[in-house]
Scaffold this active site. Structure first.
Site, PDB file in Angstrom:
ATOM      1  N   GLU A 218       0.867  -0.991  -0.037  1.00  8.79           N
ATOM      2  CA  GLU A 218      -0.160  -0.134  -0.101  1.00  8.79           C
ATOM      3  C   GLU A 218       0.877   1.451   0.147  1.00  8.79           C
ATOM      4  O   GLU A 218       0.720   2.486  -0.470  1.00  8.79           O
ATOM      5  CB  GLU A 218      -0.961  -0.017   1.274  1.00  8.79           C
ATOM      6  CG  GLU A 218      -2.141  -1.096   1.059  1.00  8.79           C
ATOM      7  CD  GLU A 218      -3.120  -0.732  -0.126  1.00  8.79           C
ATOM      8  OE1 GLU A 218      -2.948   0.482  -0.611  1.00  8.79           O
ATOM      9  OE2 GLU A 218      -3.822  -1.606  -0.533  1.00  8.79           O
TER      10      GLU A 218
ATOM     11  N   TYR B 231      -6.402   6.557   4.751  1.00 15.77           N
ATOM     12  CA  TYR B 231      -6.540   5.499   3.722  1.00 15.77           C
ATOM     13  C   TYR B 231      -5.731   4.174   4.030  1.00 15.77           C
ATOM     14  O   TYR B 231      -6.470   2.931   4.115  1.00 15.77           O
ATOM     15  CB  TYR B 231      -5.996   5.919   2.222  1.00 15.77           C
ATOM     16  CG  TYR B 231      -5.854   4.835   1.192  1.00 15.77           C
ATOM     17  CD1 TYR B 231      -7.095   4.014   0.878  1.00 15.77           C
ATOM     18  CD2 TYR B 231      -4.654   4.265   0.993  1.00 15.77           C
ATOM     19  CE1 TYR B 231      -6.692   3.115  -0.042  1.00 15.77           C
ATOM     20  CE2 TYR B 231      -4.401   3.290   0.271  1.00 15.77           C
ATOM     21  CZ  TYR B 231      -5.489   2.667  -0.254  1.00 15.77           C
ATOM     22  OH  TYR B 231      -5.398   1.672  -1.156  1.00 15.77           O
TER      23      TYR B 231
ATOM     24  N   ASP C 180      -9.290   5.823  -1.881  1.00 12.18           N
ATOM     25  CA  ASP C 180      -8.314   6.466  -2.770  1.00 12.18           C
ATOM     26  C   ASP C 180      -8.969   7.319  -3.951  1.00 12.18           C
ATOM     27  O   ASP C 180     -10.061   7.312  -4.199  1.00 12.18           O
ATOM     28  CB  ASP C 180      -7.298   5.216  -2.929  1.00 12.18           C
ATOM     29  CG  ASP C 180      -7.688   4.328  -3.849  1.00 12.18           C
ATOM     30  OD1 ASP C 180      -8.857   4.301  -4.195  1.00 12.18           O
ATOM     31  OD2 ASP C 180      -6.996   3.290  -4.616  1.00 12.18           O
TER      32      ASP C 180
END
Length: 496
Positions: free
Chosen positions: A53, A136, A154
């Site tokens: 990520e 996020y 996102d």
């Protein structure tokens, strides 16, 4: 009065979950970080999700895959990453951009070892306390690795949700973002939260694209309000052309079309007091269809700067260019590209003396295409590099050769930096390096493995191309040049 609802009903949420998960199961991409849940324990799976990520922020999947594999091979778990050095992390991250991400990932691993007994926090609230993890990333790790029922938001998810609900407000504003977070938290599946979140992101990345969306293959197009607008518009065109073809001119047909869909568009466009609606100053454009959503967010114009770059090649044997070395210096530990290595450079203050003439319409397919057609007096660059040499050598001697090799644009998110590069070749036997700034001499192969930005590799390639062009194999005979002679720039000088 505005009667538009920008939320999902319970029935819509159930259908969205069902359709998205079914589509994801059949169409998800085969990515390495999606395999770890079946072979690793939960803590290591969370680590792999964390790494992926962070790497995927502002970076394409195709670029990330190789970096991810190399990273996981070198540091397969939190403990091994925490034991790494910042220099090692910078080297591994070299070329991936946004270099603070790698450093913060290492800092986060150290905190997990020191403060969390080596266990990655299992909740989004606790994950937020780690360096480099925002809302996020915390939600992504918590939902994918620990099955917390929290949504993610996102750029891909923003685009999908804005089209599903015809949200045309500023998607960067606090109010609109909070509404979008509420939507994604409503939609997330309680049994498979990670898969649902990945389905939304996958849909945005592969189908609901910023340009050229593939609406015909979208699994939830029947529930998409933006797609419904397009279909209604197409029906109106067909109806008007059939019934009014012999009566209306082209402009009148367009007027009739607008009247046919007036009720729907009025609800969406004319909600002047609704921050989620298209602004009153913006009309729905039938030419771009679903791409009316989300509206482009105005960005602050990047500042422009010009730097003079000294690419100094230290020659040990003219017949063995592969044995030559390059001088690189380390950047400060804080700020842009903190701690990375670079060719010595300085700001070009005489900005009025040249003008960039970049052809922005030409797609750059080759390295030579990235060179600016820049009007700059080579004397400015060569003199600047002579001053840079003095920062690293006790005695500045006349080099074997010096060439202004070109200028190119390097783009950061907030800076458009034009590099004006000079290539100096100096005799190793005549050098006496000294500087208060950290520096080292490296071969081309060592440079490519060092913690450097992609602009450094561009400069190296540019100089190597110049070598191939200007020098005959095994000699120092050079092609004729229109540049001023070396001696006009250099006089022996000593530091006191």
């Amino acid at each position: 009065m505005c009667n538009v609802s920008y939320t999902f009903s319970t029935g819509e949420i159930d259908e969205l979950r069902k359709d998205l998960l079914a589509w994801y199961d059949d169409n998800k991409r085969d990515l390495p970080w999606r395999k770890t849940d079946k072979v690793l324990d939960q803590n290591q799976h969370a680590y792999s999700v964390w790494v992926s990520e962070i790497m995927l922020q502002q970076t394409r999947v195709a670029t990330v895959v190789d970096y991810y594999k190399r990273w996981m091979k070198k540091w397969p778990d939190v403990k091994s990453l925490a034991e790494s050095t910042e220099e090692e992390v910078n080297e591994m991250w070299s070329g991936l951009g946004y270099y603070s991400r790698g450093r913060r990932l290492r800092e986060g691993a150290i905190k997990v070892i020191q403060s969390c007994d080596g266990k990655i926090p299992a909740s989004s609230a606790e994950l937020l306390k780690l360096p480099g993890i925002g809302r996020y990333t915390a939600a992504a790790i918590a939902s994918i690795a620990f099955h917390e029922a929290c949504g993610v938001l996102d750029g891909n998810v923003i685009r999908v949700l804005c089209r599903l609900q015809c949200i045309g407000g500023n998607s960067a504003s606090k109010e609109v973002l909070e509404h979008l977070w509420n939507l994604t938290n409503d939609v997330v599946d309680k049994e498979r939260p990670g898969d649902l979140n990945q389905a939304l992101m996958e849909l945005g990345a592969t189908v609901c694209l910023p340009k050229g969306p593939k609406c015909s293959t979208c699994p939830i197009k029947s529930r998409c309000k933006a797609h419904k607008q397009v279909l209604n518009h197409q029906k109106s065109i067909k109806k008007c052309k059939t019934e009014k073809e012999t009566v209306f001119s082209a402009s009148k047909v367009e007027t009739e079309i607008k009247l046919e869909i007036k009720d729907e568009l009025t609800d969406i466009e004319d909600c002047n007091n609704n921050i989620l609606a298209l602004p009153s100053s913006v009309s729905w454009d039938p030419e771009i269809g679903v791409m009316n959503y989300p509206q482009k967010v105005p960005k602050k114009a990047p500042r422009s700067e010009h730097i003079i770059v000294l690419a100094m090649e230290i020659i040990n044997d003219l017949k063995m260019p592969e044995c030559s070395k390059w001088l690189i210096a380390q950047r400060p530990k804080k700020g842009l590209l903190a701690g990375l290595w670079e060719f010595p450079n300085k700001a070009c203050l005489d900005g009025a003396s040249f003008e960039n003439k970049e052809n922005k319409t030409k797609k750059r397919k080759h390295f030579s295409d990235m060179l600016h057609k820049t009007e700059i007096d080579p004397t400015i660059v060569l003199n600047g590099c002579n001053e840079l040499m003095a920062d690293f050598m006790k005695t500045v001697r006349t080099p074997l050769s010096c060439d202004f090799v070109g200028s190119f644009l390097h783009v950061f998110s907030h800076i458009h930096q034009t590099n004006h590069v000079a290539h100096f070749r100096v005799n190793a036997a005549e050098t006496d390096f000294h500087s208060s700034r950290p520096f080292k001499l490296v071969t081309s192969a060592e440079l490519q493995k060092s913690a450097v930005s992609s602009s450094v590799m561009k400069i190296l390639k540019l100089c190597q191309q110049t070598n191939d062009t200007n020098y005959q194999a095994g000699t120092n005979k050079r092609k004729k040049s229109n540049q001023p002679s070396i001696d006009s720039f250099f006089k022996p000088s000593s530091k006191k």
